[in-house]
Write a protein that holds these residues in place. Structure first.
Motif, PDB file in Angstrom:
ATOM      1  N   ALA A 139      37.318  32.041  13.764  1.00  0.00           N
ATOM      2  CA  ALA A 139      36.933  31.097  14.809  1.00  0.00           C
ATOM      3  C   ALA A 139      36.861  31.768  16.173  1.00  0.00           C
ATOM      4  O   ALA A 139      36.070  31.365  17.031  1.00  0.00           O
ATOM      5  N   PHE A 161      43.862  27.544  13.828  1.00  0.00           N
ATOM      6  CA  PHE A 161      43.298  28.568  14.714  1.00  0.00           C
ATOM      7  C   PHE A 161      44.368  29.072  15.683  1.00  0.00           C
ATOM      8  O   PHE A 161      44.907  28.288  16.467  1.00  0.00           O
ATOM      9  N   PHE A 167      38.284  30.253  20.330  1.00  0.00           N
ATOM     10  CA  PHE A 167      37.373  29.421  19.554  1.00  0.00           C
ATOM     11  C   PHE A 167      36.394  28.697  20.460  1.00  0.00           C
ATOM     12  O   PHE A 167      35.187  28.651  20.196  1.00  0.00           O
TER      13      PHE A 167
END
Length: 281
Positions: A139, A161, A167
């Motif tokens: 990500a 994440f 991200f």
């Protein structure tokens, strides 16, 4: 569209140990709690929780969660869609079959998941050459060109994440001007500093590091800092947690740790959200 690593510092981040273990040898998409090829808690709106819940209702809840996010991303006909954390690619198949996109790309950090996705979606890959593909990426380090996609979606992956700012920055980069992002996942309901400790005490997935306790404002603020606009957050907890808990009751007794997801929601520690944003034109 796919970029090669040019040695400029965009190395593939290491897979977090808990993610590597959870999504490695085990195929959660075929475990009884999940089933139907999806790995999410489900969106149970319109499903009678008082009646018997079978595999059909469970699969329908998981499909509904994907559709809710795809709808939130805006009209997808003839658009290029990226699914971040695609798992077995079942959501990619829903998007391709029902939303008429130009192409759908499924991205996952775990090579085992991607191998399974290509196997699970072999028929679509063969029947829709060029419209469905899968690629390995994190990500925070997406292997795609700037402006490669019209929409980015992510369904129940952002809790894993490690770097929401990374991200968000990558999402803004790979979106074309005017493109949209829609993310659904569970986050802490507020910014109280003791939330991580509380969740680690309630839920094994927070204690072992698989899920990361952060407020939904962390993702919303990251999108804003990355230059995205019209950032919105919406709770869908009432349509997620009671259904998920009812389904879990087939295997887990009250007081066992999986049933604490509903407890954390009822105690206003945890909630489930959809977060959307747009890249300015």
């Amino acid at each position: 569209m796919e970029r090669e690593d040019t040695g400029t510092g965009r190395e593939h981040p290491a897979i977090p140990p808990a993610v590597r273990e959870t999504y490695g040898p085990m195929d959660l998409g075929h475990q009884p709690m999940f089933g139907g090829g999806f790995i999410n808690f489900g969106y149970w709106q319109g499903i009678d929780l008082a009646g018997p819940l079978g595999e059909d209702e469970r699969a329908r809840s998981q499909q509904a969660l994907y559709r809710h996010v795809l709808d939130a991303a805006g009209p997808l006909r003839q658009r290029r869609v990226l699914d971040v954390g695609c798992g077995l690619g079942t959501g990619c198949a829903v998007a391709l079959r029902e939303y008429g996109p130009a192409a759908v790309t499924g991205m996952d950090i775990h090579p085992d998941q991607l191998a399974r996705a290509r196997e699970e979606q072999a028929v679509l890959l063969r029947e829709e050459p060029g419209r469905l593909r899968f690629g390995e990426g994190a990500a925070e380090r997406m292997p795609w060109e700037d402006g490669a996609f019209d929409a980015v979606v992510s369904v129940e992956a952002a809790q894993h994440f490690p770097d929401l700012a990374g991200f968000a920055a990558e999402t803004a980069r790979v979106l074309r001007p005017g493109g949209t992002v829609a993310v659904t996942s569970f986050f802490t309901a507020d910014e109280a500093p003791d939330r991580p400790e509380q969740l680690a005490g309630l839920l094994h997935t927070y204690a072992n590091g698989l899920d990361i306790a952060r407020p939904v404002t962390a993702l919303a603020d990251a999108f804003t800092a990355a230059g995205l606009t019209d950032v919105r957050t919406a709770s869908i907890g009432p349509d997620v947690w009671p259904g998920w808990d009812t389904w879990l009751s087939r295997w887990w007794a009250p007081g066992t740790w999986p049933r604490n997801f509903l407890r954390a929601y009822e105690n206003q520690i945890l909630d489930y959200y959809v977060v959307t944003a747009t890249r300015p034109r």
